[in-house]
Design a protein around this motif. Structure first.
Motif, PDB file in Angstrom:
ATOM      1  N   LYS A  53       0.815  -1.214   0.000  1.00 37.86           N
ATOM      2  CA  LYS A  53       0.000   0.000   0.000  1.00 37.86           C
ATOM      3  C   LYS A  53       0.850   1.266   0.000  1.00 37.86           C
ATOM      4  N   THR A  54       2.028   1.210   0.597  1.00 38.57           N
ATOM      5  CA  THR A  54       2.902   2.376   0.649  1.00 38.57           C
ATOM      6  C   THR A  54       4.275   2.014   0.109  1.00 38.57           C
ATOM      7  N   LEU A  55       5.051   3.036  -0.227  1.00 43.98           N
ATOM      8  CA  LEU A  55       6.402   2.814  -0.718  1.00 43.98           C
ATOM      9  C   LEU A  55       7.264   2.166   0.356  1.00 43.98           C
ATOM     10  N   ALA A  56       7.081   2.580   1.610  1.00 43.01           N
ATOM     11  CA  ALA A  56       7.867   2.000   2.703  1.00 43.01           C
ATOM     12  C   ALA A  56       7.576   0.510   2.849  1.00 43.01           C
ATOM     13  N   GLU A  57       6.301   0.130   2.771  1.00 41.92           N
ATOM     14  CA  GLU A  57       5.935  -1.285   2.882  1.00 41.92           C
ATOM     15  C   GLU A  57       6.442  -2.077   1.680  1.00 41.92           C
ATOM     16  N   THR A  58       6.375  -1.467   0.502  1.00 45.82           N
ATOM     17  CA  THR A  58       6.882  -2.127  -0.697  1.00 45.82           C
ATOM     18  C   THR A  58       8.386  -2.348  -0.592  1.00 45.82           C
ATOM     19  N   ASN A  59       9.105  -1.345  -0.090  1.00 43.30           N
ATOM     20  CA  ASN A  59      10.547  -1.493   0.109  1.00 43.30           C
ATOM     21  C   ASN A  59      10.859  -2.603   1.099  1.00 43.30           C
ATOM     22  N   ALA A  60      10.032  -2.736   2.125  1.00 44.39           N
ATOM     23  CA  ALA A  60      10.236  -3.795   3.110  1.00 44.39           C
ATOM     24  C   ALA A  60      10.048  -5.168   2.458  1.00 44.39           C
ATOM     25  N   ASN A  61       9.051  -5.297   1.601  1.00 46.15           N
ATOM     26  CA  ASN A  61       8.853  -6.545   0.866  1.00 46.15           C
ATOM     27  C   ASN A  61      10.087  -6.863   0.024  1.00 46.15           C
ATOM     28  N   LEU A  62      10.587  -5.838  -0.666  1.00 45.02           N
ATOM     29  CA  LEU A  62      11.764  -6.029  -1.517  1.00 45.02           C
ATOM     30  C   LEU A  62      12.965  -6.449  -0.681  1.00 45.02           C
ATOM     31  N   ASP A  63      13.145  -5.829   0.461  1.00 40.52           N
ATOM     32  CA  ASP A  63      14.275  -6.191   1.328  1.00 40.52           C
ATOM     33  C   ASP A  63      14.212  -7.661   1.734  1.00 40.52           C
ATOM     34  N   GLU A  64      13.004  -8.142   2.007  1.00 35.28           N
ATOM     35  CA  GLU A  64      12.844  -9.530   2.438  1.00 35.28           C
ATOM     36  C   GLU A  64      13.212 -10.505   1.313  1.00 35.28           C
TER      37      GLU A  64
END
Length: 474
Positions: free
Chosen positions: A149-160
């Motif tokens: 939903k947000t860029l921060a959450e998307t970045n967290a997914n990518l980091d994982e």
């Protein structure tokens, strides 16, 4: 004759087939609701044996021409090729087209866009890479990790997902390149760097920043910019100069960020004339080079040439490669081709021996592609739905380019083609010709020579002989 690696008939996932296939140790199906493991466990894949084959083998799962360790023209084949698996086509390709629904659902897929599914897909990717016998892959950020939903959450997914990829890579495998997908999401409908909305420009910059960071973290050797929607549909509502200025500022910012984070990889721009936009700003190699020169970016970028894009722009792949090469801009090759009867980007695996030989001729003249290489920006046909087809397509593409390299070695060893070209320009090998090429002769002097020599005798171009020599190497 030549040692090669036999690959499994499929990813050892026991997919349904129309004919009996011997299956090795079965792995867990996509839903994991079996005795293979509990639903919370990760998919671990499986292994399969390898054995040598010759170029005369009738086994379609064996390399007939590609032998990674064999030395040709002073380099091992694996160093000439530097093959890479493209994650988006190989593991995100569904067979969908503008006229039909998806035709593929691989055994490791469960139909969701969850993090768990993304991790299972990543494991399938590395199992495939290992079994294919290559040590590079390439990816778009949004293809390996789901949007949130947000860029921060998307970045967290990518980091994982990047953390898992780092683990699965081990010490051998690295990304040939990474990139940011700036064309699929509705926010990019007017472009990314060239969008008229400043919020989109900022979001795209943030996405490239993160994608470059994770590519660096994974040990990537390059970072690619493909301006999928950096162009226009009509000039009636477009300020083209302003959009080009914005794109230049965006790319300058990316080059600055690369240096700030200590990323030593090459930044690559991938030309394409159109589709999805009517006109894209990086139409072909020459247009892109002109853009880079105008905006003072020529030393910051090289080109990623895609063969199918070359033909869409009205050129041959060989022309685009040579245009990039002679200007010191050839950085990487998207190894694919189009269909001459179809006027769009079909992204087929390259199987034409003649075209592959011309491609490898440019690569050899360039001294190789490192730190670039070949990535298979190519997809299975919509009607090819077996997992084994993933192997067949890559084996065919790798063997075709390997055979092209062997043909180039024949042409160089024979020397006839090079001698034919040299003879065409022999008049410039004289002292006076060298003075012309050195910029030391003015028009007045040339006029005097023309008067002295009279009507020039123009020799034959010997095109037919050149074609015979080339064909004889195939």
């Amino acid at each position: 004759m030549r040692a090669a690696r036999v690959l499994p008939w499929f990813l050892c996932l026991c997919v349904v087939s129309r004919y009996p296939i011997h299956c090795g140790a079965q792995t867990c199906p996509a839903d994991l609701q079996t005795e293979c493991g509990d639903p919370s466990s990760e998919w671990e894949g499986s292994s399969s044996p390898e054995s040598p084959q010759s170029s005369m083998s009738k086994n379609p799962m064996s390399y007939r021409w590609y032998n990674a360790e064999e030395e040709i023209l002073g380099k091992k084949m694996k160093d000439w090729m530097r093959f890479s698996v493209a994650f988006w086509h190989t593991f995100r390709g569904t067979g969908a087209d503008p006229f039909g629904a998806p035709t593929k659902l691989w055994p490791w897929e469960d139909g969701t866009n969850s993090l768990a599914m993304a991790k299972r897909r990543m494991r399938a990717n590395f199992e495939f890479i290992n079994k294919l016998g290559v040590d590079r892959w390439c990816f778009h950020d949004r293809d390996i990790a789901p949007d949130a939903k947000t860029l921060a959450e998307t970045n967290a997914n990518l980091d994982e997902l990047v953390a898992l990829a780092k683990e699965l890579q081990g010490s051998k495998i690295r990304p040939l390149w990474g990139t940011a997908q700036l064309f699929m999401h509705p926010r990019y409908m007017h472009g990314a760097a060239t969008s008229p909305e400043v919020g989109v420009y900022a979001y795209a910059a943030a996405q490239v920043k993160k994608a470059m960071e994770v590519t660096h973290f994974l040990g990537g050797e390059n970072f690619v910019f493909w301006g999928g929607r950096e162009g226009y549909q009509t000039l009636l509502n477009t300020d083209m100069k302003r959009e080009l200025d914005h794109m230049a500022a965006f790319l300058r910012g990316a080059a600055d960020w690369k240096k700030k984070i200590g990323f030593n990889g090459t930044l690559l721009i991938e030309p394409k004339p159109q589709e999805p936009t009517k006109h894209q700003y990086d139409w072909d190699a020459a247009t892109t080079m002109s853009f880079l020169q105008k905006y003072g970016l020529i030393d910051e970028f090289k080109l990623n040439i895609e063969c199918n894009h070359a033909t869409l722009s009205g050129h041959s792949c060989h022309h685009e490669l040579e245009t990039a090469r002679i200007n010191g801009l050839l950085g990487n090759i998207d190894a694919n081709t189009g269909d001459p009867q179809i006027g769009w980007d079909t992204d087929q695996f390259l199987t034409d021996i003649g075209e592959a030989t011309l491609v490898m001729l440019s690569v050899v003249r360039n001294g190789g592609l490192a730190p670039g290489g070949f990535n298979f920006d190519a997809k299975l046909r919509r009607e090819s739905t077996d997992v084994e087809d993933l192997f067949l397509a890559h084996i065919s593409g790798m063997d075709t380019l390997a055979r092209g390299l062997r043909n180039v070695a024949k042409l160089i060893e024979d020397g006839s083609l090079g001698e034919l070209v040299k003879r065409r320009y022999h008049s410039f090998d004289t002292e006076f010709g060298a003075q012309i090429e050195g910029g030391k002769v003015d028009f007045e002097t040339l006029e005097k020579k023309a008067m002295e020599w009279g009507e020039p005798v123009v020799p034959s171009g010997k095109q037919e002989l050149a074609e015979i020599i080339f064909q004889s190497a195939l």
